[in-house]
Design an enzyme around this catalytic site. Structure first.
Site, PDB file in Angstrom:
ATOM      1  N   HIS A 161       0.687  -1.090   0.044  1.00 21.91           N
ATOM      2  CA  HIS A 161      -0.058   0.117   0.100  1.00 21.91           C
ATOM      3  C   HIS A 161       0.862   1.313  -0.127  1.00 21.91           C
ATOM      4  CE1 HIS A 161       0.899  -0.071   4.396  1.00 21.91           C
ATOM      5  NE2 HIS A 161       0.738   0.986   4.493  1.00 21.91           N
ATOM      6  N   ASP A 193       0.043  -7.679   1.401  1.00 20.69           N
ATOM      7  CA  ASP A 193       0.443  -6.334   1.815  1.00 20.69           C
ATOM      8  C   ASP A 193       2.027  -6.226   1.407  1.00 20.69           C
ATOM      9  OD1 ASP A 193       0.205  -3.653   1.577  1.00 20.69           O
ATOM     10  OD2 ASP A 193       0.153  -3.586   3.849  1.00 20.69           O
ATOM     11  N   SER A 270       5.026   2.705   7.867  1.00 21.36           N
ATOM     12  CA  SER A 270       4.741   1.384   6.999  1.00 21.36           C
ATOM     13  C   SER A 270       5.833   1.236   6.052  1.00 21.36           C
ATOM     14  CB  SER A 270       3.379   1.768   6.192  1.00 21.36           C
ATOM     15  OG  SER A 270       2.445   1.957   7.376  1.00 21.36           O
TER      16      SER A 270
END
Length: 426
Positions: A161, A193, A270
């Protein structure tokens, strides 16, 4: 003669004549006093003679003893010296002063891990080629995240993402030394992901990969990344759970157990590594729910993904085919609110009404995305979309597949809002 004298005091006391009594008492007292003094002087004389004798006796004895010791001193010293060899030596305990000069070297184990691991961590910026900064004229940053180098020839592992579903963008990778390179997305697994990005650079420091199968709750971990575009930011904590199932988090598009940690993971972390005290990456930072509740993808899933990506590269050339599904772009990171999670959030956070029983929490909104332009904000709870109640993130995915415009009911700080979001095709 003695009899008349003895009868005289008796006759005086009998007739109770005071003046005669005084004469008798005083005469007798004087006589007794002289007798007492005589006795005391004799006793003192005897004691004095005895003391003189004792002093002379002790003087003669000590003089003889001292002469003997002086004459035989060498022999006595040699005898006692040989005896002292058999007597154990007793030393007083030494007192060591507290030395704190080396505490930094002894106890800063987190700093040691960071020094080993941080050079392999990178900052990833997503530049929007259609939007430019008013002052510099350069493309604006649409989003940012983190990653870490897994091969010295420039292969970087990150979250999917972070680098996909962003139209008209370019991936920029900034290394530990500050140099920036353009990255090319090679492989993507949207379900897990995960994604790989390659830059044109060799001889890079590589992050060691550990094993997530051997993790224990309570183990120390360190999160390294670039929250809010601040490169090489360090946070630490412990592992709260080693296998938090995706169903518990409302993520129904994958069957995977996440690592739960209280190490702070926020926007920009992230894709960065979650590192153990051996300096090994044991997870990939993925999302934050609230302070103290963050999640990472286990590194064992990433190892499997990298192995499959390597097989694809060997079979299809230098650049593998991207496994990116064609869909519509919303630009948010969502988390389904299970009853347990919703109850915890209502206790810890303000602004969540007690009558909310279902929905999806917005954990991240990409700047410039359809969600951002439509008015969605971080912390919003979507309770319905296109007139249908939202029980989990799967309801949002289905609505995206069937409609390009989403009509949402959103709860924001005790307010209920109606928003419309127009999606982009990717």
């Amino acid at each position: 003669m003695a009899a008349p004298l003895s009868r005289f005091p008796y006759s005086v006391f009998k007739q109770n004549q005071f003046q005669y009594k005084q004469i008798l008492i005083f005469s007798c007292t004087d006589r007794f006093s002289r007798y007492r003094n005589f006795t005391t002087q004799q006793e003192k004389y005897k004691i004095f003679n005895k003391t003189i004798k004792n002093i002379l006796t002790y003087t003669i004895f000590l003089s003889g003893f001292g002469y003997t010791v002086y004459k035989w001193k060498d022999s006595i010293c040699s005898r006692f010296g040989s005896l002292a060899n058999f007597i154990p030596t007793i030393h007083a305990k030494s007192i060591n002063l507290v030395d704190i000069n080396h505490n930094r070297d002894k106890y800063n184990f987190i700093a040691d891990v960071v020094e080993l691991s941080a050079p392999a961590v990178v900052n990833i910026e997503i530049k929007d080629n259609k939007r430019f900064d008013f002052f510099t004229g350069k493309p604006v940053t649409a989003s940012n995240g983190s990653g870490f180098i897994v091969q010295s020839d420039g292969l970087i592992l990150t979250n999917a993402h972070v680098v996909v579903n962003k139209p008209n963008t370019v991936v920029k990778v900034r290394l530990y030394d500050g140099t920036t390179y353009t990255g090319i997305v090679e492989d993507v697994d949207m379900h897990r992901d995960l994604a790989t990005v390659r830059i044109n650079k060799t001889n890079l420091p590589v992050m060691k990969l550990g094993s997530s199968a051997t993790l224990r709750p309570g183990e120390f971990v360190i999160a390294i990344g670039s929250p809010l575009a601040l490169s090489n930011t360090i946070t630490s904590g412990i592992i709260s759970s080693v296998n938090r199932q995706s169903e518990e988090l409302g993520l129904y598009n994958n069957q995977m157990g996440y690592i739960q940690t209280d190490a702070a993971i926020t926007f920009g972390n992230s894709g960065g590594p979650l590192v153990n005290l051996n300096g090994e990456a044991i997870g990939i930072n993925a999302m934050k729910v609230t302070a103290g509740i963050c999640f990472a993808i286990p590194i064992d899933h990433a190892k499997e993904f990298l192995k499959k990506a390597e097989m694809r590269r060997k079979g299809k050339g230098a650049q593998a085919t991207l496994d990116i599904p064609k869909n519509r772009y919303l630009g948010v990171t969502m988390l389904s609110l299970t009853p347990i999670l919703l109850s915890e959030l209502q206790q810890k956070l303000e602004g969540i009404p007690q009558n909310v029983r279902n929905g999806v929490l917005i954990c991240k909104v990409i700047v410039g995305s359809p969600a951002h332009l439509g008015g969605l904000q971080l912390g919003d709870i979507i309770t319905s979309v296109n007139g249908e109640p939202v029980m989990n993130a799967l309801n949002i995915y289905k609505a995206i597949e069937t409609s390009k415009v989403l009509s949402m009911t959103v709860v924001r700080k005790m307010q209920v809002l109606q928003l419309k979001v127009e999606l982009e095709d990717t």
